[in-house]
Design an enzyme around this catalytic site. Structure first.
Site, PDB file in Angstrom:
ATOM      1  N   HIS A   5      38.752  52.103   3.634  1.00 45.59           N
ATOM      2  CA  HIS A   5      39.161  51.661   4.972  1.00 45.59           C
ATOM      3  C   HIS A   5      39.592  50.203   4.816  1.00 45.59           C
ATOM      4  CE1 HIS A   5      38.694  51.465   9.496  1.00 45.59           C
ATOM      5  NE2 HIS A   5      38.745  50.193   9.170  1.00 45.59           N
ATOM      6  N   LEU A   6      40.911  49.986   4.733  1.00 40.28           N
ATOM      7  CA  LEU A   6      41.427  48.651   4.445  1.00 40.28           C
ATOM      8  C   LEU A   6      42.217  48.140   5.643  1.00 40.28           C
ATOM      9  CD1 LEU A   6      42.795  49.413   0.832  1.00 40.28           C
ATOM     10  CD2 LEU A   6      40.465  48.784   1.503  1.00 40.28           C
ATOM     11  N   GLY A   7      41.576  47.262   6.408  1.00 36.42           N
ATOM     12  CA  GLY A   7      42.249  46.700   7.584  1.00 36.42           C
ATOM     13  C   GLY A   7      42.020  45.209   7.578  1.00 36.42           C
ATOM     14  N   GLY A  12      44.771  49.659   8.914  1.00 34.64           N
ATOM     15  CA  GLY A  12      46.037  48.908   8.924  1.00 34.64           C
ATOM     16  C   GLY A  12      46.714  48.767   7.568  1.00 34.64           C
ATOM     17  N   ASN A  53      49.495  51.510   5.905  1.00 39.90           N
ATOM     18  CA  ASN A  53      50.861  50.993   5.999  1.00 39.90           C
ATOM     19  C   ASN A  53      51.442  50.326   4.768  1.00 39.90           C
ATOM     20  OD1 ASN A  53      51.453  51.582   8.847  1.00 39.90           O
ATOM     21  ND2 ASN A  53      49.683  50.262   9.199  1.00 39.90           N
ATOM     22  N   GLY A 111      39.152  44.077   8.680  1.00 42.61           N
ATOM     23  CA  GLY A 111      37.866  44.244   8.007  1.00 42.61           C
ATOM     24  C   GLY A 111      38.017  45.449   7.079  1.00 42.61           C
ATOM     25  N   GLU A 127      39.127  56.706  15.159  1.00 43.42           N
ATOM     26  CA  GLU A 127      37.717  56.573  15.515  1.00 43.42           C
ATOM     27  C   GLU A 127      37.451  57.067  16.937  1.00 43.42           C
ATOM     28  OE1 GLU A 127      36.242  52.698  13.238  1.00 43.42           O
ATOM     29  OE2 GLU A 127      38.364  52.661  13.676  1.00 43.42           O
ATOM     30  N   HIS A 164      31.980  50.941   9.716  1.00 42.75           N
ATOM     31  CA  HIS A 164      33.180  51.814   9.752  1.00 42.75           C
ATOM     32  C   HIS A 164      32.798  53.267   9.477  1.00 42.75           C
ATOM     33  CE1 HIS A 164      35.618  48.084   8.269  1.00 42.75           C
ATOM     34  NE2 HIS A 164      35.783  48.207   9.576  1.00 42.75           N
ATOM     35  N   LYS A 215      38.072  48.417  24.775  1.00 42.67           N
ATOM     36  CA  LYS A 215      39.164  49.384  24.620  1.00 42.67           C
ATOM     37  C   LYS A 215      38.701  50.709  25.190  1.00 42.67           C
ATOM     38  CE  LYS A 215      40.467  47.553  20.200  1.00 42.67           C
ATOM     39  NZ  LYS A 215      40.236  47.837  18.822  1.00 42.67           N
TER      40      LYS A 215
HETATM   41  P1  ADP Z   1      41.041  45.978  12.337  1.00 44.04           P
HETATM   42  O1  ADP Z   1      40.058  45.799  11.216  1.00 44.04           O
HETATM   43  O2  ADP Z   1      41.202  44.751  13.169  1.00 44.04           O
HETATM   44  O3  ADP Z   1      40.903  47.268  13.102  1.00 44.04           O
HETATM   45  P2  ADP Z   1      43.518  47.145  11.340  1.00 44.04           P
HETATM   46  O4  ADP Z   1      42.944  48.356  10.709  1.00 44.04           O
HETATM   47  O5  ADP Z   1      44.356  47.305  12.551  1.00 44.04           O
HETATM   48  O6  ADP Z   1      42.430  46.037  11.565  1.00 44.04           O
HETATM   49  O7  ADP Z   1      44.385  46.408  10.206  1.00 44.04           O
HETATM   50  C1  ADP Z   1      45.002  45.181  10.455  1.00 44.04           C
HETATM   51  C2  ADP Z   1      45.665  44.734   9.159  1.00 44.04           C
HETATM   52  O8  ADP Z   1      46.627  45.706   8.747  1.00 44.04           O
HETATM   53  C3  ADP Z   1      46.396  43.411   9.308  1.00 44.04           C
HETATM   54  O9  ADP Z   1      46.026  42.503   8.276  1.00 44.04           O
HETATM   55  C4  ADP Z   1      47.847  43.800   9.124  1.00 44.04           C
HETATM   56  O10 ADP Z   1      48.561  42.825   8.470  1.00 44.04           O
HETATM   57  C5  ADP Z   1      47.755  45.021   8.240  1.00 44.04           C
HETATM   58  N1  ADP Z   1      49.014  45.773   8.328  1.00 44.04           N
HETATM   59  C6  ADP Z   1      49.516  46.444   9.365  1.00 44.04           C
HETATM   60  N2  ADP Z   1      50.743  46.937   9.053  1.00 44.04           N
HETATM   61  C7  ADP Z   1      51.007  46.564   7.779  1.00 44.04           C
HETATM   62  C8  ADP Z   1      52.100  46.757   6.874  1.00 44.04           C
HETATM   63  N3  ADP Z   1      53.188  47.438   7.224  1.00 44.04           N
HETATM   64  N4  ADP Z   1      52.015  46.219   5.639  1.00 44.04           N
HETATM   65  C9  ADP Z   1      50.925  45.512   5.276  1.00 44.04           C
HETATM   66  N5  ADP Z   1      49.862  45.309   6.066  1.00 44.04           N
HETATM   67  C10 ADP Z   1      49.897  45.820   7.300  1.00 44.04           C
END
Ligand code: ADP
Length: 395
Positions: free
Chosen positions: A207-209, A329, A333, A211, A382, A179, A14
């Protein structure tokens, strides 16, 4: 000053070109399937998208094509590579050698290479990115920004595992955390928004994504974080198990006749909310089915409970908490996930304003005015953090 930010994965890359005058993104993009058939570069500028499909056998070829896009007469952002003052690279593992970002030289490269055994999937790709830029843009300064650096303030009692001490000495086995760039960015921003400095505050960053990791930042210093030697430890994640009884590993290896690599694969790629829900690793899919599918409900509640347990334990470590920040993520969100996590933390003095919490990806204070603890959403950035460090070290 214009800074190019590069984040190399094993088969992807990226990039963002950032104008540091106003911190705006001049152009950005993504290369996928490097070294695999079907390589593809997607370049974005002013809301327009340009796709290049061409064989990219390695990161050098991919970066050459990236620089071509950045310089392109029609959809480029600059006329001459000399306009790029420096290049910032995300490097996943800095081991114990780096507690800050650093300008790359031969010694730094050697130290990054020494950390390959700690991040065998990530550091080699990061190194390829730096070496490719050294060849393609000779003379330009490269800065390495480590995921682990911000966590290096942890005290020994919190980063050592209670296993024979010789393994720490022989193999550097300890908690490093990941992270770090994100935890650093959002905690700094949280203090700014509140008109304070981090030195005034006890902050828990979530930091909830895909990962996920948590950090306890006590008056400006990380004192604990949930990821460990690798990004597998901590809260459960999209496909990663997070914390569990380590005895499960030899038990399963014996019962299922698994190799070390098999079990590693299961715990990293086939576990987490994917395993519990049986539906998806994507929280959106799981949230959609939570009313009709019991396992989806369990996966979400388990995730919320684990995050909440970390908040509670970090509050104890810091003798209280002033600010809780949600990012990435899910953290940015999912209003329902934030609400579930915070709902049983009233004993800590946290009161959520559900109207304010109904927000996506925007800097917002989501706690009530009389809440003792401030809860907030702060989108992470980041790339901008990497660009700022690169500017600071090369100006
Ligand atoms: P990465 O660790 O790959 O960088 P991200 O921080 O982009 O991940 O987070 C991805 C996660 O965020 C996915 O599981 C996705 O489902 C979740 N996500 C994104 N938008 C929403 C939303 N509106 N509601 C719930 N979960 C969400």
């Amino acid at each position: 000053m214009k800074i190019l930010v590069i984040n190399c994965g094993s088969s992807s890359l990226k990039y963002q070109l950032i104008n540091m005058e106003d911190e705006s993104v001049l152009c950005k993009g993504l290369v996928e399937r490097i070294g695999i058939e079907g390589s593809k570069l997607t370049h974005k500028i002013n809301g327009e998208k340009y796709v290049v499909e061409e064989e990219m056998k390695d990161h050098k070829k991919a970066l050459k094509l990236v620089l071509d896009q950045i310089l392109d007469k029609d959809h480029g952002a600059i006329k001459d590579l000399k306009e790029i003052s420096a290049v910032g690279h995300r490097v996943v593992h800095g081991g114990e050698s780096f507690n800050d970002s650093v300008v790359v030289d031969k010694k730094v490269m050697a130290a990054i290479k020494e950390c390959i055994s700690l991040a065998p999937l990530h550091n080699p790709a990061n190194i390829m990115g730096i070496e490719a830029i050294e060849e393609l843009m000779p003379g330009v300064k490269n800065v390495a920004v480590f995921d682990t650096a911000f966590h290096q303030t942890m005290p020994k009692e919190n980063y050592l595992y209670a296993i024979p001490y010789e393994y720490y000495e022989k193999y550097s086995i300890r908690r490093y955390g990941f992270h770090g760039t994100s935890h650093n960015f959002v905690s700094k921003r949280a203090a700014e928004i509140l008109g304070k400095t981090r030195e005034d505050l006890r902050i828990v960053t979530c930091h909830l994504g895909n990962g996920s990791s948590m950090a306890a930042i006590d008056h400006g210093k990380v004192v604990d974080t949930s990821m460990g030697l690798t990004p597998l430890e901590g809260v459960c994640m999209g496909t990663r198990s997070g914390d569990m009884d380590p005895a499960i590993i030899p038990f399963l290896m014996e019962k299922e006749n698994l190799t070390a690599s098999d079990i590693n694969n299961i715990l990293n790629k086939k576990s987490g909310v994917l395993a519990i829900s049986g539906v998806s690793s994507d929280f959106r899919d799981i949230e959609e089915q939570q009313d009709s599918n019991e396992r989806c409900k369990i996966a979400l509640t388990q995730f919320a409970n684990r995050v909440r347990k970390y908040i509670g334990s970090y509050a104890t470590l810091m003798n209280g908490v002033d600010v809780i920040v949600f990012t990435a993520g899910v953290g940015e969100n999912s209003a329902s996930m934030r609400s579930e996590i915070l709902s049983k933390l009233e004993f800590l003095g946290i009161k959520v304003d559900e109207d304010k919490n109904n927000v996506r990806g925007e800097e917002t204070i989501i706690s009530t005015e009389d809440s003792k603890v401030v809860a907030m959403v702060i989108p992470t950035n980041e790339e901008l953090m990497i660009a700022r460090d690169t500017e600071r070290l090369t100006k």
